[in-house]
Design a protein around this motif. Structure first.
Motif, PDB file in Angstrom:
ATOM      1  N   MET A  68      14.393  -1.569  -0.163  1.00 58.11           N
ATOM      2  CA  MET A  68      13.488  -0.955   0.830  1.00 58.11           C
ATOM      3  C   MET A  68      12.551   0.053   0.172  1.00 58.11           C
ATOM      4  O   MET A  68      11.372   0.131   0.515  1.00 58.11           O
ATOM      5  CB  MET A  68      14.298  -0.295   1.944  1.00 58.11           C
ATOM      6  N   LEU A  69      13.057   0.831  -0.784  1.00 60.13           N
ATOM      7  CA  LEU A  69      12.220   1.800  -1.488  1.00 60.13           C
ATOM      8  C   LEU A  69      11.101   1.092  -2.255  1.00 60.13           C
ATOM      9  O   LEU A  69       9.936   1.507  -2.202  1.00 60.13           O
ATOM     10  CB  LEU A  69      13.080   2.624  -2.446  1.00 60.13           C
ATOM     11  N   ILE A  70      11.422   0.005  -2.927  1.00 60.37           N
ATOM     12  CA  ILE A  70      10.408  -0.740  -3.672  1.00 60.37           C
ATOM     13  C   ILE A  70       9.373  -1.334  -2.726  1.00 60.37           C
ATOM     14  O   ILE A  70       8.166  -1.299  -2.999  1.00 60.37           O
ATOM     15  CB  ILE A  70      11.079  -1.818  -4.541  1.00 60.37           C
ATOM     16  N   LEU A  71       9.814  -1.869  -1.580  1.00 63.75           N
ATOM     17  CA  LEU A  71       8.871  -2.417  -0.599  1.00 63.75           C
ATOM     18  C   LEU A  71       7.954  -1.339  -0.041  1.00 63.75           C
ATOM     19  O   LEU A  71       6.752  -1.559   0.144  1.00 63.75           O
ATOM     20  CB  LEU A  71       9.627  -3.109   0.528  1.00 63.75           C
ATOM     21  N   LYS A  72       8.498  -0.157   0.239  1.00 64.62           N
ATOM     22  CA  LYS A  72       7.672   0.944   0.745  1.00 64.62           C
ATOM     23  C   LYS A  72       6.618   1.367  -0.274  1.00 64.62           C
ATOM     24  O   LYS A  72       5.473   1.646   0.083  1.00 64.62           O
ATOM     25  CB  LYS A  72       8.557   2.139   1.106  1.00 64.62           C
ATOM     26  N   VAL A  73       7.001   1.408  -1.553  1.00 65.40           N
ATOM     27  CA  VAL A  73       6.042   1.771  -2.595  1.00 65.40           C
ATOM     28  C   VAL A  73       4.945   0.714  -2.694  1.00 65.40           C
ATOM     29  O   VAL A  73       3.762   1.035  -2.838  1.00 65.40           O
ATOM     30  CB  VAL A  73       6.762   1.962  -3.947  1.00 65.40           C
ATOM     31  N   MET A  74       5.327  -0.562  -2.590  1.00 59.19           N
ATOM     32  CA  MET A  74       4.326  -1.633  -2.635  1.00 59.19           C
ATOM     33  C   MET A  74       3.361  -1.533  -1.463  1.00 59.19           C
ATOM     34  O   MET A  74       2.143  -1.683  -1.628  1.00 59.19           O
ATOM     35  CB  MET A  74       5.023  -2.991  -2.638  1.00 59.19           C
ATOM     36  N   ALA A  76       2.666   1.135   0.303  1.00 61.79           N
ATOM     37  CA  ALA A  76       1.862   2.354   0.175  1.00 61.79           C
ATOM     38  C   ALA A  76       0.738   2.192  -0.842  1.00 61.79           C
ATOM     39  O   ALA A  76      -0.261   2.907  -0.780  1.00 61.79           O
ATOM     40  CB  ALA A  76       2.757   3.523  -0.226  1.00 61.79           C
ATOM     41  N   SER A  77       0.879   1.244  -1.780  1.00 65.01           N
ATOM     42  CA  SER A  77      -0.155   1.069  -2.793  1.00 65.01           C
ATOM     43  C   SER A  77      -1.328   0.235  -2.289  1.00 65.01           C
ATOM     44  O   SER A  77      -2.381   0.214  -2.919  1.00 65.01           O
ATOM     45  CB  SER A  77       0.441   0.437  -4.044  1.00 65.01           C
ATOM     46  N   ILE A  78      -1.183  -0.460  -1.167  1.00 69.55           N
ATOM     47  CA  ILE A  78      -2.268  -1.304  -0.646  1.00 69.55           C
ATOM     48  C   ILE A  78      -3.529  -0.502  -0.336  1.00 69.55           C
ATOM     49  O   ILE A  78      -4.622  -0.890  -0.762  1.00 69.55           O
ATOM     50  CB  ILE A  78      -1.783  -2.132   0.555  1.00 69.55           C
ATOM     51  N   ILE A  82      -7.269  -1.031  -2.099  1.00 70.58           N
ATOM     52  CA  ILE A  82      -8.504  -1.262  -1.335  1.00 70.58           C
ATOM     53  C   ILE A  82      -9.550  -0.213  -1.692  1.00 70.58           C
ATOM     54  O   ILE A  82     -10.728  -0.538  -1.899  1.00 70.58           O
ATOM     55  CB  ILE A  82      -8.203  -1.273   0.182  1.00 70.58           C
ATOM     56  N   LEU A  83      -9.138   1.041  -1.785  1.00 67.96           N
ATOM     57  CA  LEU A  83     -10.069   2.113  -2.135  1.00 67.96           C
ATOM     58  C   LEU A  83     -10.641   1.898  -3.536  1.00 67.96           C
ATOM     59  O   LEU A  83     -11.859   2.077  -3.751  1.00 67.96           O
ATOM     60  CB  LEU A  83      -9.360   3.470  -2.045  1.00 67.96           C
TER      61      LEU A  83
END
Length: 117
Positions: A68-74, A76-78, A82-83
């Motif tokens: 879950m931590l790895i998925l949240k980091v992924m 959050a990086s989206i 985009i920016l």
């Protein structure tokens, strides 16, 4: 010359087969983690505590929470991705506009094409 026993810290000969005080095998050997619970606690290592959990010194997290931590980091990086794409596209547009202004024939202005055939 003597070295301290790995288990009880009694001075022993480095080539001794057993410690005369505690009976530890190869007490002068310094390879691998030291035996005994007190010595092993101070030795930084990875320990397997079960088929689904790995304990690393200082970190104790169940496998599901790590995923879950790895998925949240992924996720959050989206927005950051985009920016960055917007910044790179704007930079590319500025550099392309400057190139078009400085070299008008570069982007389809005249000459050299197959239009006359």
């Amino acid at each position: 010359m003597t070295v301290p026993c790995r288990q009880c810290s009694t001075p022993v000969d480095p080539s001794a087969a057993v410690c005369p005080v505690c009976g530890a095998a190869n007490p002068g050997q310094r390879h691998g983690p030291p035996p005994g619970p007190a010595a092993a606690a101070s030795y930084a290592s990875v320990q397997r505590t079960g088929p689904e959990q790995v304990v690393i010194t200082g970190v104790d997290i169940p496998f599901g929470r790590m995923v879950m931590l790895i998925l949240k980091v992924m996720i959050a990086s989206i927005p950051a991705y985009i920016l960055l794409m917007i910044i790179f596209l704007a930079l590319f547009a500025v550099v392309g506009g400057m190139a078009a202004a400085l070299m008008p024939g570069l982007f389809g202005g005249g000459g050299g094409g197959l239009e006359g055939l």
